[in-house]
Design an enzyme around this catalytic site. Structure first.
Site, PDB file in Angstrom:
ATOM      1  N   CYS A 103       0.816  -1.225   0.000  1.00 51.84           N
ATOM      2  CA  CYS A 103       0.000   0.000   0.000  1.00 51.84           C
ATOM      3  C   CYS A 103       0.846   1.270   0.000  1.00 51.84           C
ATOM      4  CB  CYS A 103      -0.955  -0.007   1.188  1.00 51.84           C
ATOM      5  SG  CYS A 103      -1.976  -1.479   1.245  1.00 51.84           S
ATOM      6  N   HIS A 140      -3.574   6.841   3.077  1.00 48.95           N
ATOM      7  CA  HIS A 140      -3.889   5.563   2.444  1.00 48.95           C
ATOM      8  C   HIS A 140      -5.304   5.162   2.854  1.00 48.95           C
ATOM      9  CE1 HIS A 140      -4.002   1.540   1.125  1.00 48.95           C
ATOM     10  NE2 HIS A 140      -3.830   0.999   2.308  1.00 48.95           N
ATOM     11  N   ASN A 146     -10.178  -0.640  -0.008  1.00 46.60           N
ATOM     12  CA  ASN A 146      -8.723  -0.514  -0.012  1.00 46.60           C
ATOM     13  C   ASN A 146      -8.179  -1.058  -1.335  1.00 46.60           C
ATOM     14  OD1 ASN A 146      -5.985  -0.693   0.397  1.00 46.60           O
ATOM     15  ND2 ASN A 146      -6.110  -1.708   2.381  1.00 46.60           N
TER      16      ASN A 146
HETATM   17  O1  UT7 Z   1      -3.518  -1.416   3.804  1.00 45.89           O
HETATM   18  C1  UT7 Z   1      -3.255  -2.049   5.000  1.00 45.89           C
HETATM   19  C2  UT7 Z   1      -4.145  -3.239   4.995  1.00 45.89           C
HETATM   20  N1  UT7 Z   1      -4.845  -3.568   6.141  1.00 45.89           N
HETATM   21  C3  UT7 Z   1      -5.525  -2.765   6.996  1.00 45.89           C
HETATM   22  O2  UT7 Z   1      -5.465  -1.574   6.929  1.00 45.89           O
HETATM   23  C4  UT7 Z   1      -6.374  -3.423   8.013  1.00 45.89           C
HETATM   24  C5  UT7 Z   1      -6.139  -2.890   9.372  1.00 45.89           C
HETATM   25  N2  UT7 Z   1      -7.089  -3.422  10.307  1.00 45.89           N
HETATM   26  C6  UT7 Z   1      -8.404  -3.094  10.289  1.00 45.89           C
HETATM   27  O3  UT7 Z   1      -8.846  -2.309   9.463  1.00 45.89           O
HETATM   28  C7  UT7 Z   1      -9.293  -3.658  11.357  1.00 45.89           C
HETATM   29  O4  UT7 Z   1      -8.507  -4.297  12.346  1.00 45.89           O
HETATM   30  C8  UT7 Z   1     -10.330  -4.682  10.817  1.00 45.89           C
HETATM   31  C9  UT7 Z   1     -11.356  -3.948   9.974  1.00 45.89           C
HETATM   32  C10 UT7 Z   1      -9.656  -5.742   9.981  1.00 45.89           C
HETATM   33  C11 UT7 Z   1     -11.063  -5.322  11.994  1.00 45.89           C
HETATM   34  O5  UT7 Z   1     -11.655  -4.322  12.790  1.00 45.89           O
HETATM   35  P1  UT7 Z   1     -11.490  -4.386  14.366  1.00 45.89           P
HETATM   36  O6  UT7 Z   1     -12.276  -3.290  14.943  1.00 45.89           O
HETATM   37  O7  UT7 Z   1     -10.018  -4.422  14.649  1.00 45.89           O
HETATM   38  O8  UT7 Z   1     -12.190  -5.760  14.645  1.00 45.89           O
HETATM   39  P2  UT7 Z   1     -11.876  -6.692  15.826  1.00 45.89           P
HETATM   40  O9  UT7 Z   1     -10.569  -7.345  15.597  1.00 45.89           O
HETATM   41  O10 UT7 Z   1     -12.104  -5.975  17.090  1.00 45.89           O
HETATM   42  O11 UT7 Z   1     -13.059  -7.742  15.665  1.00 45.89           O
HETATM   43  C12 UT7 Z   1     -12.840  -8.923  15.125  1.00 45.89           C
HETATM   44  C13 UT7 Z   1     -14.124  -9.733  15.292  1.00 45.89           C
HETATM   45  C14 UT7 Z   1     -13.816 -11.204  15.265  1.00 45.89           C
HETATM   46  O12 UT7 Z   1     -14.799 -11.881  16.027  1.00 45.89           O
HETATM   47  P3  UT7 Z   1     -14.478 -12.383  17.528  1.00 45.89           P
HETATM   48  O13 UT7 Z   1     -13.294 -13.263  17.383  1.00 45.89           O
HETATM   49  O14 UT7 Z   1     -14.210 -11.139  18.305  1.00 45.89           O
HETATM   50  O15 UT7 Z   1     -15.756 -13.078  17.908  1.00 45.89           O
HETATM   51  C15 UT7 Z   1     -13.965 -11.528  13.820  1.00 45.89           C
HETATM   52  O16 UT7 Z   1     -14.286 -12.879  13.589  1.00 45.89           O
HETATM   53  O17 UT7 Z   1     -14.966  -9.434  14.190  1.00 45.89           O
HETATM   54  C16 UT7 Z   1     -15.139 -10.635  13.451  1.00 45.89           C
HETATM   55  N3  UT7 Z   1     -15.101 -10.283  12.040  1.00 45.89           N
HETATM   56  C17 UT7 Z   1     -16.197 -10.049  11.306  1.00 45.89           C
HETATM   57  N4  UT7 Z   1     -17.519 -10.070  11.599  1.00 45.89           N
HETATM   58  C18 UT7 Z   1     -18.378  -9.778  10.615  1.00 45.89           C
HETATM   59  C19 UT7 Z   1     -14.015 -10.123  11.251  1.00 45.89           C
HETATM   60  N5  UT7 Z   1     -14.384  -9.782  10.010  1.00 45.89           N
HETATM   61  C20 UT7 Z   1     -15.730  -9.725  10.019  1.00 45.89           C
HETATM   62  C21 UT7 Z   1     -16.685  -9.445   9.028  1.00 45.89           C
HETATM   63  N6  UT7 Z   1     -17.990  -9.479   9.377  1.00 45.89           N
HETATM   64  N7  UT7 Z   1     -16.336  -9.129   7.759  1.00 45.89           N
END
Ligand code: UT7
Length: 311
Positions: A114, A238, A268
């Site tokens: 990225c 980004h 993204n």
């Molecule tokens: O260019 C660089 C590339 N990457 C990034 O920029 C990504 C950086 N990270 C993020 O944007 C965020 O960390 C995410 C969007 C990936 C996740 O958001 P978060 O607020 O950090 O979520 P979290 O880790 O607090 O929540 C994860 C939970 C999990 O469930 P449990 O284990 O807490 O029960 C996942 O299984 O959310 C669940 N989950 C989803 N639920 C519904 C993960 N993806 C999804 C989904 N729909 N698509």
């Protein structure tokens, strides 16, 4: 020091729009979860037969038209991409052919995820400073849809396809790329990578590094430009996640109403994201000639970087 001017820019996205609601039927997710955690509402997805170079060529043609140049006027092509299916040659070589170039200009890829576009601008700035090239085409183009496991809700909902292109031309008094800084830390390669062609990510860890590094490098490049936040018209972070963008802006003391954000629309698009978001914002009449943009990026590697550009 010799500089450059941004004389053209353009973007391209494929026709097909996939909304969060469309994804609800494909995997265990909801529009509510995706939008509240990322700010993404939809993404554009390329046709099966549409390549990284095809999208790059369409964005490049728009940038070249705006600059009033023919492809053969370009004397160096730099492409930021990580999602081409071909291991080699470079996507930039395919782009050269698709643009109908015949002038034997060098064409190569920068593989910094990225942050690739900022890496490419840093290289271009050095070429201009050394007086090596006069017209450089920088393109970010990604077909992230072919890098995703469409059963993995942790990654599949986050990315989209598209391309953005900038044309910079040498200029004695020019200040197109006023300052740039790039960095990496290979001790965190396991946080975000592609294995057997599919993206794997520790989202929570990447999030923390993204906020910290994008805000730090934004302030660093301002210092090397001898500028302050008040001297900047738009922050162009980004486009990965609106929460990351807002936190980084806040850490830098940058008001959110001066942040270019279209992650809701494009998701993204990795190396294409900054140029695509900028060209779209300019088309909407947001960014105007004479303004200064602070472009910050972050991605796998880990890599991060920033540039101050004048439009
Ligand atoms: O260019 C660089 C590339 N990457 C990034 O920029 C990504 C950086 N990270 C993020 O944007 C965020 O960390 C995410 C969007 C990936 C996740 O958001 P978060 O607020 O950090 O979520 P979290 O880790 O607090 O929540 C994860 C939970 C999990 O469930 P449990 O284990 O807490 O029960 C996942 O299984 O959310 C669940 N989950 C989803 N639920 C519904 C993960 N993806 C999804 C989904 N729909 N698509």
């Amino acid at each position: 020091m010799k500089g450059s001017k941004l004389t053209g820019y353009g973007y391209y996205v494929p026709e097909k729009v996939v909304s969060n609601f469309d994804l609800e039927s494909k995997m265990d997710t909801t529009d509510e979860w995706i939008f509240s955690r990322t700010g993404i509402k939809q993404r554009y997805i390329a046709r099966d037969d549409e390549t990284v170079a095809d999208m790059a060529a369409l964005a490049s043609k728009r940038a070249l038209d705006m600059a009033g140049l023919n492809p053969n006027d370009i004397d160096c092509v730099i492409m930021a991409t990580i999602s081409d299916r071909k291991d080699f040659p470079a996507s930039a070589n395919y782009l050269y052919a698709k643009l109908g170039m015949t002038n034997n200009a060098p064409a190569f890829d920068v593989k910094a995820a990225c942050t690739g576009f900022v890496y490419a601008m840093h290289i271009a700035r050095a070429y201009f400073a050394a007086g090596i090239y006069k017209r450089i085409l920088i393109v970010g183009s990604e077909k992230m849809s072919q890098m995703l496991d469409w059963t993995d809700r942790n990654t599949a909902v986050l990315f989209g396809d598209g391309a953005g292109a900038f044309v910079f031309e040498a200029s004695e008094e020019g200040d197109g790329i006023i300052a740039s800084e790039i960095f990496s830390d290979g001790s965190f390669t396991d946080l975000l990578y592609a294995d057997s062609g599919l993206v794997k990510m520790d989202g929570r860890e990447v999030y923390k590094h993204a906020v910290r590094n994008m805000s730090a490098v934004g302030l660093q490049v301002l210092e090397s430009a001898g500028m302050r936040i008040e001297d900047i018209d738009w922050l162009l972070p980004h486009q990965a996640n609106i929460r990351i963008m807002a936190s980084a802006a806040e850490k830098m003391g940058f008001p959110m109403d001066k942040v270019i954000a279209s992650v809701d629309r494009f998701a993204n698009t990795s190396g294409a994201s900054g140029a695509l978001a900028f060209a779209y914002a300019a088309q909407q009449g947001l960014a105007k000639p004479g303004q200064r943009i602070l472009y910050t990026a972050f991605g796998a590697g880990l890599t991060w970087g920033a540039a101050v550009i004048k439009i």
